[in-house]
Design a protein around this motif. Structure first.
Motif, PDB file in Angstrom:
ATOM      1  N   ARG B 436       0.891  -1.162   0.000  1.00 40.22           N
ATOM      2  CA  ARG B 436       0.000   0.000   0.000  1.00 40.22           C
ATOM      3  C   ARG B 436       0.921   1.201   0.000  1.00 40.22           C
ATOM      4  N   PHE B 437       0.517   2.250  -0.686  1.00 42.31           N
ATOM      5  CA  PHE B 437       1.442   3.376  -0.811  1.00 42.31           C
ATOM      6  C   PHE B 437       0.677   4.649  -1.100  1.00 42.31           C
ATOM      7  N   LEU B 438       1.342   5.758  -0.886  1.00 44.49           N
ATOM      8  CA  LEU B 438       0.706   7.047  -1.147  1.00 44.49           C
ATOM      9  C   LEU B 438       0.755   7.364  -2.635  1.00 44.49           C
ATOM     10  N   TYR B 439      -0.265   8.010  -3.124  1.00 42.05           N
ATOM     11  CA  TYR B 439      -0.274   8.455  -4.511  1.00 42.05           C
ATOM     12  C   TYR B 439       0.956   9.335  -4.756  1.00 42.05           C
ATOM     13  N   GLU B 523      -7.990   4.258   0.417  1.00 42.72           N
ATOM     14  CA  GLU B 523      -8.459   5.289   1.348  1.00 42.72           C
ATOM     15  C   GLU B 523      -7.799   6.645   1.070  1.00 42.72           C
ATOM     16  N   LYS B 524      -8.571   7.705   1.187  1.00 40.59           N
ATOM     17  CA  LYS B 524      -7.983   9.040   1.169  1.00 40.59           C
ATOM     18  C   LYS B 524      -8.174   9.631   2.547  1.00 40.59           C
ATOM     19  N   ASN B 525      -7.093  10.027   3.175  1.00 39.48           N
ATOM     20  CA  ASN B 525      -7.220  10.567   4.523  1.00 39.48           C
ATOM     21  C   ASN B 525      -6.264  11.750   4.700  1.00 39.48           C
ATOM     22  N   TYR B 527      -3.361  11.951   5.390  1.00 37.08           N
ATOM     23  CA  TYR B 527      -2.003  11.769   4.888  1.00 37.08           C
ATOM     24  C   TYR B 527      -1.939  11.824   3.370  1.00 37.08           C
ATOM     25  N   PHE B 530      -4.206   7.062  -0.606  1.00 33.25           N
ATOM     26  CA  PHE B 530      -3.503   5.778  -0.614  1.00 33.25           C
ATOM     27  C   PHE B 530      -3.890   4.972  -1.847  1.00 33.25           C
TER      28      PHE B 530
END
Lengths: 589, 589
Positions: B436-439, B523-525, B527, B530
């Motif tokens: 899992r990783f950030l855009y 998920e978008k949160n 941070y 994702f």
């Protein structure tokens, strides 16, 4: 007070026909930390963070800063200054703001000496999109800031070869060889740390970075050092002469640059100021490349590495002693964030070779820990009672090198959530430290090793995982880093980089754990040259905050191995109760 | 035979005053796989690998290829052709070789139509370092290669919107909008897959890639498609007319380009040939950027994604059936690498919508598995007996999309070492799939997830971890990839990328395991956004080769979850003994 300053600036802007004025947090050298003379943005806005730029128009005042400072900026800025949270969706960048908000045919002004050439060019282009102009020959705060401190002029001193590991003449030869490769006649160097490294001198003109204000121009025949004459004693003058370094007055650099004619000039436009670059005559050709000294100084030589290891042991002794004191006394004797930081500084001062802190100590209790670059001041100084986390990010300069360490301590009861978070941060830190990788990898390739446990849970930290560390220079040193988005440098043997993941829960607590890692060559086989990290930092993680059952077998082994290494490195300096405590603090889990 | 060809070429070189002649493995379009007409390098050297360049001088003949092909090249090349192992220490690159070995004032020759502009420029510069010249207007093998096959001219057909998911006119509008942004008058497109994607057509002129030979020139007013008229039937002509596409003869493109005057021309110099770029008149301005279609076609639309998932299930059914047959019969009935590959192809042909293989099947038994891109031919075709590994890397084109899967099968007894290796490769494959990783992450950030288990042990594989996959186009599609060293593209929702770590033990065996991954938004949160991967490939890993005790708990869970998903996806297509087998092959470990 801020309101009056903004009003005064707007009056000056009106007189000077500037429609927008930009105030960065920089000095003439793109230094990260700046001496008080350069704290114009802080004077104007009240925001004390090390990064951030103010932009003022007749109608608006805005401050742009990054994730590390959102909480702090929100607290410090008055209502009339709008906070622009850089990196968040739909928050315009500064150039975008200029493009949208500078009035048609308007004038964007900034002091060209405190904006680097790359950024200055971007600002110019943004203004041109509004058919506007720029004005960069003036610091408009000069007249307003009545009590502006003078430019610092601390004594320059020589760093002995026993510490630098390489003679100045050899360093100069290497840089000249690189100039030759690039067919450059003149190399202009304005980065204070690069100049100090090259000349093996140190000073005291920048907060927390022991370097003198100076510029340097290097040719095949000459090395001209533009430095405040008041900062030099006879020893340094003699040393300069011996090394064929011509000394000239600091401010004369600007005239020198204007006098260059038909030269090929090597410089790094991302470091050298827009003012200087703009004043290089058109007859010159600019070769814009990263300063060759940046990579040279990032790769520590054998003397430096031996010294750095010694410095780290001493620093670890001080921090272990602090940890013992804190864990033993928190909740039973009065202490605050500031007094704890002062106690730690005293312990560091007892160590041989200590010359000063390498940055302002972050001593952040409970919810202050969530403010990534919080540093306590009397108005915020929290009393440390017997519960929660105290996050301490601190470091020292020693003749043998510079340290940077973060530990978060349980100063009493912590919840299950806190333990789970601490354990994750600890595992992430050790995971990156354990990375083995092929030569050619950069921090961009390796950052995942630290972030994986966070990303897996939909978490992140809004800062790099690690940065290079200078040798008795800036604690933040390029080009090596662990960052997933930023430009990258190959991890070379001899580079020192921090490894500092963290988690920040606003209003609750922050946990960051930081070790320094030395990059080393490992096995070379059919697949290539393998590399690995050697740990330099020897202070226990707080086992009171570790939920051992949440560690995988590998993570548990790594933690136990690390603690065994800590005990072996620092136990010779401890005895009695402290030694008993250390043994327990580094026990196997 | 090779010897005679080299002699003949040297005679031509002498006549034409060329001191060095370079023969790449490319066509006029930088296609990865080329039609037989373009296999000049193979004709000249005997080496059949898809990547590799020959360089011939009067004295020497050399072949440069990469790690995938070292073993194969060593086997296929005659002694008089020296193998240059690219990427190994002290092996000069081709340009370096030119710089060192072209004689002073010599002439370097190559066919400018089969070398891209970026590379051509580098070769020119290398020749200039010897004060040499280049000659690029001729294919010097033309006269020597008597039996050269004709240019392929297979029928073009239209890909229905039910498969493409987007109308041609909409795609053209989007590209024109990008041209406008870049202020381009003309966009030259020479990549066959990009043209086929843009026009929603397919063909059959390239091995394993169902696209027609063609060029395209797009302006605001016109879309001119340069294509062999013999390849078009009335339906396609009518379709072109409906979509306002002007059809011109394939070879007329070169004249068209010469006729451009004072235009701003958008093209990708890393794709468009040196010959074409050199013939653009000086009055034009070139905007050199990656083809905008490359990113557009890499991000699959909803129709494509729905289709791709269907295609993958069908393909998985064929491969599962193959696995059952292989595991049941190996050692008891006669089979070889080739016959096994043919059996698998028959199973794929039974699947609805199958149009052909997406690349030459790698069916590699025992030590052949260590040759990364080995493909069996009658001379090497090994009999599969009841022991060791069979590595099968294969894929199909379906109207619903393209597949690429590698499984390595234990066809009888395997050693502990083999199991340990298989288990590591499997864990690496599942580790990356679970990321899992950030855009904003690229394959450069994520590659570590697959390589970590290898690097930890001082191992590696000399190929990328994964590549993009086209939709009924090339099975290797840019720009997305998992590679730690190469340029990078942000992982976007809708991209399909393979995940294929491997281990290769020369003379012993090779293990590669490959799934395809669809990138999705999670998920978008606070941070950020994702991202995660959804698995597209549903074929069991071979539990006979898994040492379950070597898996961590997390890895074991991932494997069991994957196998549960495989069973759920393909079991509806199985019954009887096959179903019983599938249940067992996907059991929990």
């Amino acid at each position: 007070m801020i309101h009056e300053r903004l009003l005064a600036l707007r009056r000056v802007m009106e007189q000077k026909k500037a429609d927008m004025y930009l105030v960065p947090a920089s000095d003439f050298h793109e230094s990260e930390y700046v001496t008080d003379y350069f704290k114009a943005r802080e004077f104007l806005t009240g925001f004390t963070g090390s990064a951030g730029t103010a932009v003022i128009t007749a109608e608006e005042a805005g401050l742009w800063t990054d994730g590390r400072y959102f909480v702090q900026a929100k607290e410090q800025l008055p209502d009339e200054i709008r906070l622009y949270r850089m990196g968040e969706d739909e928050v315009p960048g500064i150039e975008e703001y200029v493009e949208k908000n500078l009035k048609e045919h308007g004038c964007l002004a900034f002091d060209g000496r405190v904006v680097n050439a790359v950024w200055g060019e971007k600002l110019k282009k943004a203004a041109e999109k509004r058919h506007g102009t720029i004005k960069t020959d003036e610091d408009m705060l000069d007249g307003i800031w009545k009590e502006r401190p003078a430019l610092s002029c601390e004594p320059v001193w020589i760093l002995d070869e026993a510490y630098s590991g390489k003679k100045t003449c050899d360093k100069l030869s290497e840089v000249r060889a690189k100039m030759k490769e690039k067919k450059a006649d003149v190399h202009l160097l304005t980065s204070l740390c690069d100049i100090a490294w090259l000349l093996n001198v140190r000073g005291g003109d920048i907060s927390y970075v022991p370097v003198p204000l100076s510029f340097l121009a290097l040719t095949e025949a000459e090395c001209i050092w533009f430095v405040q004459s008041g900062a030099l004693d006879d020893a340094v003058r003699g040393y300069a002469e011996e090394n064929h370094i011509t000394v000239r007055e600091y401010q004369e650099f600007y005239e020198y640059v204007k006098g260059l004619e038909e030269k090929t000039v090597l410089l790094d436009r991302s470091v050298v100021s827009f003012g200087i670059c703009s004043s290089i005559p058109d007859s010159c050709r600019i070769v814009d490349e990263p300063d060759v000294t940046a990579l040279m100084k990032a790769i520590k030589n054998e003397t430096e590495i031996t010294n750095i290891k010694r410095a780290h042991i001493r620093d670890a002794v001080a921090v272990c002693r602090f940890m013992y004191w804190l864990k033993t006394n928190a909740g039973s004797i009065p202490m605050t964030e500031l007094s704890a930081a002062q106690y730690l500084e005293r312990l560091r001062k007892e160590q041989e070779g200590f010359t000063g802190l390498s940055f302002e100590t972050i001593s952040a209790y409970k919810e202050h820990g969530a403010i990534v670059h919080y540093a306590p001041v009397p108005e915020t100084d929290a009393a440390i009672t017997g519960q929660g986390f105290l996050l301490v990010d601190s470091g020292g300069h020693y003749l043998e090198g510079t340290t940077d360490i973060t530990r978060t301590f349980a100063v009493g009861a912590v919840t299950g959530e806190m333990k789970a978070d601490y354990t994750m941060v600890c595992a992430a830190c050790l995971n990156l430290a354990a990375a083995r990788f092929l030569y050619g990898c950069t921090g961009k390739n390796l950052d995942f090793a630290a972030r994986e446990p966070f990303w897996e849970k939909g978490l992140d930290y809004k800062h790099g995982t690690g940065h290079g560390v200078g040798y008795l220079l800036s604690v933040h040193e390029r080009p090596n880093a662990f960052r997933w988005r930023k430009p990258e440098a190959v991890m070379e043997e001899g580079m020192v980089t921090t490894d500092e993941p963290g988690i920040y829960k606003e209003g609750k607590y922050g946990i960051r754990l930081e070790n320094e890692l030395l990059c080393k060559k490992g096995e070379k086989n059919e697949y290539g040259q393998f590399m690995y990290f050697e740990n330099l930092t020897f202070v226990p993680f707080d086992l009171d905050a570790i939920a051992a059952e949440k560690l995988t077998d590998t993570e548990r082994e790594r933690l136990n191995e690390y603690h065994a290494a800590v005990y072996s490195a620092v136990s010779p300096y401890f005895s009695g109760e402290e030694l008993v405590w250390l043994k327990d603090a580094t026990r196997n889990v």
